[in-house]
Scaffold this motif. Structure first.
Motif, mmCIF file in Angstrom:
data_model
loop_
_atom_site.group_PDB
_atom_site.id
_atom_site.type_symbol
_atom_site.label_atom_id
_atom_site.label_comp_id
_atom_site.label_asym_id
_atom_site.label_seq_id
_atom_site.Cartn_x
_atom_site.Cartn_y
_atom_site.Cartn_z
ATOM 1 N N GLN A 104 0.836 -1.196 0.000
ATOM 2 C CA GLN A 104 0.000 0.000 0.000
ATOM 3 C C GLN A 104 0.876 1.252 0.000
ATOM 4 O OE1 GLN A 104 -2.685 -0.355 3.318
ATOM 5 N NE2 GLN A 104 -3.560 -2.286 2.572
ATOM 6 N N PRO A 105 0.496 2.283 -0.739
ATOM 7 C CA PRO A 105 1.343 3.476 -0.921
ATOM 8 C C PRO A 105 1.732 4.178 0.378
ATOM 9 C CG PRO A 105 -0.496 3.474 -2.468
ATOM 10 C CD PRO A 105 -0.756 2.367 -1.514
ATOM 11 N N ASP A 106 0.840 4.239 1.345
ATOM 12 C CA ASP A 106 1.116 4.999 2.566
ATOM 13 C C ASP A 106 1.630 4.126 3.706
ATOM 14 O OD1 ASP A 106 -1.211 3.605 2.878
ATOM 15 O OD2 ASP A 106 -2.246 5.180 4.009
ATOM 16 N N SER A 107 2.048 2.904 3.408
ATOM 17 C CA SER A 107 2.481 1.994 4.472
ATOM 18 C C SER A 107 3.866 2.370 4.995
ATOM 19 C CB SER A 107 2.508 0.551 3.953
ATOM 20 O OG SER A 107 3.496 0.410 2.950
ATOM 21 N N ARG A 108 4.110 2.035 6.267
ATOM 22 C CA ARG A 108 5.418 2.218 6.898
ATOM 23 C C ARG A 108 5.781 0.920 7.609
ATOM 24 N NH1 ARG A 108 5.605 7.764 10.195
ATOM 25 N NH2 ARG A 108 7.776 7.085 10.327
ATOM 26 N N VAL A 109 7.053 0.559 7.572
ATOM 27 C CA VAL A 109 7.477 -0.742 8.092
ATOM 28 C C VAL A 109 7.123 -0.905 9.565
ATOM 29 C CG1 VAL A 109 9.467 -2.215 8.592
ATOM 30 C CG2 VAL A 109 9.321 -1.029 6.401
ATOM 31 N N SER A 141 10.045 -3.612 15.422
ATOM 32 C CA SER A 141 10.196 -3.606 13.970
ATOM 33 C C SER A 141 11.448 -4.373 13.543
ATOM 34 C CB SER A 141 10.247 -2.164 13.449
ATOM 35 O OG SER A 141 11.246 -1.424 14.105
ATOM 36 N N ARG A 142 12.466 -4.411 14.410
ATOM 37 C CA ARG A 142 13.685 -5.168 14.079
ATOM 38 C C ARG A 142 13.398 -6.668 14.051
ATOM 39 N NH1 ARG A 142 18.819 -2.401 17.272
ATOM 40 N NH2 ARG A 142 18.627 -0.305 16.379
ATOM 41 N N HIS A 143 12.672 -7.137 15.054
ATOM 42 C CA HIS A 143 12.310 -8.558 15.093
ATOM 43 C C HIS A 143 11.447 -8.912 13.885
ATOM 44 C CE1 HIS A 143 11.446 -12.464 16.712
ATOM 45 N NE2 HIS A 143 10.157 -12.220 16.857
ATOM 46 N N PHE A 144 10.508 -8.037 13.557
ATOM 47 C CA PHE A 144 9.652 -8.244 12.390
ATOM 48 C C PHE A 144 10.487 -8.317 11.113
ATOM 49 C CE2 PHE A 144 7.691 -5.801 8.860
ATOM 50 C CZ PHE A 144 6.772 -6.755 8.441
#
Length: 500
Positions: free
Chosen positions: A455-460, A472-475
């Motif tokens: 999706q265009p507006d997604s962030r990790v 987010s590192r584990h992901f």
């Protein structure tokens, strides 16, 4: 918030201290230093969140003191106090890493804005550090990272405290699981209130599916340990939101552990002794030392094992096992003197109400109790299905994962709701689906994450949270293992269809 005021003027010290108190900052600890040397000495036993430092002080000026103080207290935010408006002073202060520059006399509005900005920055950094800790601890529990990779040495000497959280409820499967998820979400909402620079808190599931929470704090500092104990007090009362007849939460506490290995060992011990809650009482806190002591009473252990087996057999609708366990239970009662121990009787009564049948009337007379249990056995026989229903169980697990993958879920949580043991469900799921529960859950989460990243507006970091990971590192590490590419790369190269 820990605050240090370094100024040689008593009037400035008093006015700043008074204004800070009037701001109503919770749990503030204010220390005073009259010159640069006292400031340095104060930092040796006190690591402030924010330090207000006058530039012109005797023995050692503020700028020189900050140069030395940065190494002693690297996480402190330095705010310069001065009557000088010279740009050179401001530039030197900024070069030293000062977070702000206030001209005397300081107004309450300026002071409030400065403290709020520092507090907000500290809170964001603290939450990020805690998410990283939780991700590492979860990775260690599930053997996805090594202890060397985890690098849990964020304190000089790390100690741990932990608890296993066990849910008992008479509700149907779907309602029970919903309440467990609501409980976890509620706990996550208030964890942040207890985080400080000297404490990390994680809420994780063990490989067997047990829900645990653990705190890590420096051994030489009692504040971190005290804050974790305050958090546990709040945790113990969280089941009240569901009502006394809906959910009982039992807390099994470890002792203070010198290292991670000791924490894991004590989690294992507490889990193995969890059936003792049937005779000690559900909906309360039980410490490991007490559980070990009770485990040395064989008759008490025998009764608790029978109660646990009755619960499992009844939820499995296993008529033969339930009937067999009733016989063993009767034998255990005849030798234990159980019916004469009021506290044990009440505990068992509550356990049977929440794990077997709410309408079961437990009498002090063991013969009457046996009649009631055998009546339930008759009901099981009448309702017994011809098929073993194993395929249906696996489908229920998969359906639950598809619906709740974004939450903290584990196989024990689902197993207990189905009235079967985690080991049995784990083996059954592996045999029927060809993969482990954890791999299946990870696969569902990764597939959904890839869709979201397209999706265009997604962030990790936001996607990580939306699929159930608070680090987010584990992901990112799991995503790389699953797709052989990092989520950031997937995000950059994805098309409108989400394909790489």
């Amino acid at each position: 918030m820990k605050i240090l005021i370094a100024d040689d003027e008593e009037l400035v010290q008093y006015s700043l201290k008074s204004m800070i108190r009037e701001l109503g900052i919770a749990n503030h600890d204010i220390r005073i230093a009259c010159d640069g040397v006292e400031l340095i000495n104060a930092l040796k036993g006190f690591s402030p969140d924010i330090a207000f430092v006058d530039i012109k002080m005797p023995r050692l000026n503020g700028l020189e003191a900050i140069k030395t103080g940065r190494d002693l207290s690297p996480k402190t935010r330095w705010i310069i106090l001065t009557s000088y408006s010279s740009f050179e002073y401001a530039k030197e202060a900024i070069d030293l890493g000062a977070a702000g520059y206030l001209l005397k006399p300081v107004s309450p509005e300026e002071l409030s804005a400065t403290i709020k900005e520092v507090a907000d920055t500290n809170r964001r950094e603290l939450m990020a550090a805690n998410e990283e800790f939780e991700g590492k601890l979860n990775g260690l529990f599930h053997n996805t990272i090594s202890y060397r990779q985890a690098k849990l040495d964020f304190f000089k000497e790390v100690h741990f405290l932990g608890v296993i959280i066990i849910f008992d409820s008479p509700l149907d499967e779907e309602s029970r699981l919903k309440h467990q998820i609501d409980f976890c979400n509620q706990v996550r909402e208030f964890i942040g209130e207890y985080l400080f620079s000297d404490l990390r808190i994680a809420l994780c599931t063990l490989p067997n599916g047990e829900l645990v929470t653990a705190g890590a704090f420096p051994a030489e500092n009692e504040n971190g340990k005290k804050n974790f104990i305050r958090y546990l007090r709040r945790l113990k009362g969280s089941d009240r939101m569901f009502g006394a007849d809906l959910l009982k939460v039992t807390i099994l506490e470890t002792e203070e552990c010198d290292n991670y290995t000791m924490l894991v060992r004590q989690f294992k011990q507490a889990g193995e002794l969890s059936m003792l809650r049937a005779v000690l009482g559900i909906g309360r806190s039980l410490d490991l030392e007490g559980l070990i002591g009770k485990s040395k009473q064989p008759e008490l252990v025998k009764v608790s094992k029978c109660l646990a087996a009755l619960s499992i057999a009844y939820r499995q609708s296993n008529y033969l096992e339930f009937l067999k366990t009733i016989t063993l239970f009767e034998e255990a009662l005849s030798f234990s003197g159980w019916s004469t121990v009021d506290s044990v009787f009440k505990a068992a009564q509550l356990f049977l109400k929440y794990t077997v049948e709410p309408s079961l009337v437990v009498e002090r007379d063991k013969d009457i109790l046996s009649v009631g249990l055998k009546a339930l056995a008759g009901r099981l026989l009448a309702e017994k299905k011809k098929s073993d229903g194993s395929g249906d169980i696996v489908n229920k697990v998969k359906a639950f994962v598809e619906k709740n993958y974004m939450h903290d879920i584990g196989i024990a949580q689902i197993a207990y709701s189905l009235g079967i043991t985690p080991n049995y469900l784990s083996a059954l799921f592996h045999r029927k689906s060809g993969t482990t529960f954890l791999r299946y859950l990870t696969g569902v989460r990764m597939s959904r994450a890839r869709e979201l990243l397209a999706q265009p507006d997604s962030r990790v970091n936001r996607v990580a949270r939306e699929v159930g990971y608070y680090s987010s590192r584990h992901f990112a590490r799991l995503f790389k293992d699953h797709f052989n590419l990092y989520p950031s790369y997937c995000k950059r190269t994805s098309t409108g269809t989400g394909r790489v």
